[in-house]
Write a protein that holds these residues in place. Sequence first.
Motif, mmCIF file in Angstrom:
data_model
loop_
_atom_site.group_PDB
_atom_site.id
_atom_site.type_symbol
_atom_site.label_atom_id
_atom_site.label_comp_id
_atom_site.label_asym_id
_atom_site.label_seq_id
_atom_site.Cartn_x
_atom_site.Cartn_y
_atom_site.Cartn_z
ATOM 1 N N ARG A 138 42.583 47.683 34.116
ATOM 2 C CA ARG A 138 42.521 46.739 35.238
ATOM 3 C C ARG A 138 43.358 47.250 36.411
ATOM 4 N NH1 ARG A 138 41.308 41.285 35.376
ATOM 5 N NH2 ARG A 138 42.422 40.042 36.923
ATOM 6 N N PHE A 139 42.736 47.292 37.584
ATOM 7 C CA PHE A 139 43.397 47.670 38.833
ATOM 8 C C PHE A 139 43.345 46.452 39.751
ATOM 9 C CE2 PHE A 139 41.805 51.450 36.915
ATOM 10 C CZ PHE A 139 42.665 52.482 37.264
ATOM 11 N N GLU A 140 44.495 46.037 40.284
ATOM 12 C CA GLU A 140 44.556 44.856 41.132
ATOM 13 C C GLU A 140 45.032 45.239 42.530
ATOM 14 O OE1 GLU A 140 46.749 41.675 39.301
ATOM 15 O OE2 GLU A 140 46.124 42.301 37.295
ATOM 16 N N ALA A 141 44.289 44.805 43.551
ATOM 17 C CA ALA A 141 44.662 45.027 44.948
ATOM 18 C C ALA A 141 44.727 43.671 45.635
ATOM 19 C CB ALA A 141 43.639 45.921 45.634
ATOM 20 N N ASN A 142 45.858 43.359 46.211
ATOM 21 C CA ASN A 142 46.037 42.091 46.925
ATOM 22 C C ASN A 142 46.033 42.381 48.419
ATOM 23 O OD1 ASN A 142 46.467 40.077 44.713
ATOM 24 N ND2 ASN A 142 47.925 41.677 44.144
ATOM 25 N N ILE A 143 45.099 41.751 49.137
ATOM 26 C CA ILE A 143 44.826 42.103 50.532
ATOM 27 C C ILE A 143 44.804 40.842 51.391
ATOM 28 C CG2 ILE A 143 43.189 43.239 52.085
ATOM 29 C CD1 ILE A 143 42.055 44.677 49.559
ATOM 30 N N MET A 144 45.453 40.906 52.551
ATOM 31 C CA MET A 144 45.413 39.784 53.481
ATOM 32 C C MET A 144 43.975 39.592 53.961
ATOM 33 S SD MET A 144 48.988 40.534 55.535
ATOM 34 C CE MET A 144 48.609 39.421 56.869
ATOM 35 N N PRO A 145 43.511 38.344 54.039
ATOM 36 C CA PRO A 145 42.118 38.084 54.413
ATOM 37 C C PRO A 145 41.700 38.693 55.748
ATOM 38 C CG PRO A 145 43.121 36.091 53.564
ATOM 39 C CD PRO A 145 44.220 37.115 53.685
ATOM 40 N N GLY A 146 42.619 38.841 56.688
ATOM 41 C CA GLY A 146 42.283 39.428 57.981
ATOM 42 C C GLY A 146 42.137 40.933 57.972
ATOM 43 N N GLU A 162 38.652 37.977 42.952
ATOM 44 C CA GLU A 162 38.870 36.985 41.909
ATOM 45 C C GLU A 162 39.482 35.705 42.446
ATOM 46 O OE1 GLU A 162 41.223 38.682 38.725
ATOM 47 O OE2 GLU A 162 39.389 39.192 37.647
ATOM 48 N N GLY A 163 39.896 35.701 43.709
ATOM 49 C CA GLY A 163 40.468 34.478 44.242
ATOM 50 C C GLY A 163 41.494 34.735 45.317
ATOM 51 N N TYR A 164 42.213 33.682 45.638
ATOM 52 C CA TYR A 164 43.183 33.697 46.736
ATOM 53 C C TYR A 164 44.532 33.200 46.237
ATOM 54 C CZ TYR A 164 45.319 32.474 51.225
ATOM 55 O OH TYR A 164 46.170 32.389 52.294
ATOM 56 N N MET A 170 55.808 38.332 51.669
ATOM 57 C CA MET A 170 56.404 38.157 52.983
ATOM 58 C C MET A 170 56.090 39.370 53.857
ATOM 59 S SD MET A 170 60.254 37.153 54.128
ATOM 60 C CE MET A 170 60.102 35.501 53.488
ATOM 61 N N ILE A 171 55.392 39.118 54.954
ATOM 62 C CA ILE A 171 55.031 40.141 55.921
ATOM 63 C C ILE A 171 55.622 39.741 57.263
ATOM 64 C CG2 ILE A 171 53.129 41.341 57.082
ATOM 65 C CD1 ILE A 171 53.117 41.867 54.086
ATOM 66 N N ARG A 172 56.520 40.564 57.796
ATOM 67 C CA ARG A 172 57.150 40.302 59.092
ATOM 68 C C ARG A 172 57.787 38.917 59.141
ATOM 69 N NH1 ARG A 172 53.530 42.231 63.920
ATOM 70 N NH2 ARG A 172 55.544 42.053 64.935
ATOM 71 N N GLY A 173 58.428 38.524 58.041
ATOM 72 C CA GLY A 173 59.169 37.274 57.998
ATOM 73 C C GLY A 173 58.353 36.025 57.711
ATOM 74 N N VAL A 174 57.068 36.188 57.403
ATOM 75 C CA VAL A 174 56.191 35.044 57.137
ATOM 76 C C VAL A 174 55.521 35.241 55.779
ATOM 77 C CG1 VAL A 174 54.125 33.814 57.928
ATOM 78 C CG2 VAL A 174 55.735 34.734 59.606
ATOM 79 N N TRP A 175 55.463 34.166 54.976
ATOM 80 C CA TRP A 175 54.747 34.237 53.701
ATOM 81 C C TRP A 175 53.255 34.245 53.982
ATOM 82 C CZ3 TRP A 175 56.957 35.784 49.509
ATOM 83 C CH2 TRP A 175 58.322 35.557 49.328
ATOM 84 N N GLU A 176 52.580 35.320 53.597
ATOM 85 C CA GLU A 176 51.153 35.495 53.847
ATOM 86 C C GLU A 176 50.369 35.363 52.543
ATOM 87 O OE1 GLU A 176 49.623 35.787 56.673
ATOM 88 O OE2 GLU A 176 51.182 36.433 58.083
ATOM 89 N N GLY A 177 49.269 34.631 52.591
ATOM 90 C CA GLY A 177 48.366 34.567 51.457
ATOM 91 C C GLY A 177 47.544 35.848 51.366
ATOM 92 N N GLU A 179 44.044 37.775 49.304
ATOM 93 C CA GLU A 179 42.899 37.723 48.397
ATOM 94 C C GLU A 179 43.145 38.740 47.296
ATOM 95 O OE1 GLU A 179 39.438 38.324 50.850
ATOM 96 O OE2 GLU A 179 39.549 36.291 51.639
ATOM 97 N N HIS A 180 42.736 38.378 46.099
ATOM 98 C CA HIS A 180 43.014 39.161 44.895
ATOM 99 C C HIS A 180 41.742 39.914 44.482
ATOM 100 C CE1 HIS A 180 45.300 39.958 41.263
ATOM 101 N NE2 HIS A 180 44.297 39.549 40.533
ATOM 102 N N TYR A 181 41.739 41.244 44.663
ATOM 103 C CA TYR A 181 40.597 42.086 44.303
ATOM 104 C C TYR A 181 40.927 42.874 43.039
ATOM 105 C CZ TYR A 181 38.543 40.842 48.709
ATOM 106 O OH TYR A 181 37.993 40.118 49.734
ATOM 107 N N VAL A 182 39.938 42.994 42.158
ATOM 108 C CA VAL A 182 40.170 43.628 40.858
ATOM 109 C C VAL A 182 39.035 44.583 40.521
ATOM 110 C CG1 VAL A 182 40.381 43.179 38.374
ATOM 111 C CG2 VAL A 182 41.504 41.666 40.015
ATOM 112 N N TYR A 183 39.430 45.731 39.967
ATOM 113 C CA TYR A 183 38.468 46.672 39.379
ATOM 114 C C TYR A 183 38.719 46.676 37.878
ATOM 115 C CZ TYR A 183 36.069 50.931 38.061
ATOM 116 O OH TYR A 183 35.232 51.829 37.454
ATOM 117 N N ILE A 184 37.667 46.477 37.094
ATOM 118 C CA ILE A 184 37.768 46.511 35.632
ATOM 119 C C ILE A 184 37.075 47.779 35.136
ATOM 120 C CG2 ILE A 184 37.147 45.363 33.463
ATOM 121 C CD1 ILE A 184 39.149 43.761 35.071
ATOM 122 N N ASN A 185 37.770 48.526 34.313
ATOM 123 C CA ASN A 185 37.202 49.723 33.683
ATOM 124 C C ASN A 185 36.320 49.277 32.509
ATOM 125 O OD1 ASN A 185 36.651 52.102 32.348
ATOM 126 N ND2 ASN A 185 38.798 52.607 31.926
#
Length: 190
Positions: A138-146, A162-164, A170-177, A179-185
């Motif tokens: 399992r490979f997980e990449a968490n990416i800001m929606p923008g 897989e979800g949000y 924390m990015i530049r002093g702000v908690w950012e949500g 999106e959770h992307y996953v690759y399954i082998n």
Amino acid sequence: MMTEGKRLPAIETDRLFLLPPSLIKIDHLVHYLVANRVFHEKWEPSRPESYYSLSSAQVLLQSQQEQVSSGSAIHFWITRKGGDEIIGKISCSQIVPYPFHSTFVGYSLSHLHIHRGYMGEALKAVVDFGCREYGLHRFEANIMPGNRASIRVALSAGFVCEGYSPDYLMIRGVWEGHEHYVYINRDWKP
């Protein structure tokens, strides 16, 4: 599965070389970090001014080499064939073996080399390497929606959303949500 104390090999793709920290020249790394500071700052945690110095770059590479040696991470710096300029980086961090066989993936590319397919090419190569040499499932990449470009890269490499997660990082002093992307082998075998 690779064992502790090993070094990563360089990986060659059609257009790129993915180089382990042990093969990186400090001045090339500092140039990459400084040249892309403004471009990356809206997607990454805040960095102190000292992060962009030769001594900090040396500490970064040493830390990456120690993580690789311990088997807890995979780190590559990206160059184009025919040149030695660093154009990006990709890491698999927090590698957790049995029973998870998982990792978190992070990547970035120089602002001068975006929209050419380089990061998708590198990500596919690293995922293949992680599956084959580390036995990752399992490979997980968490990416800001923008960050549409990073999302396109993940999707092109076979990741699915897989979800949000609100208030994830924390990015530049702000908690950012993120999106959770996953690759399954799907070909994983014990």
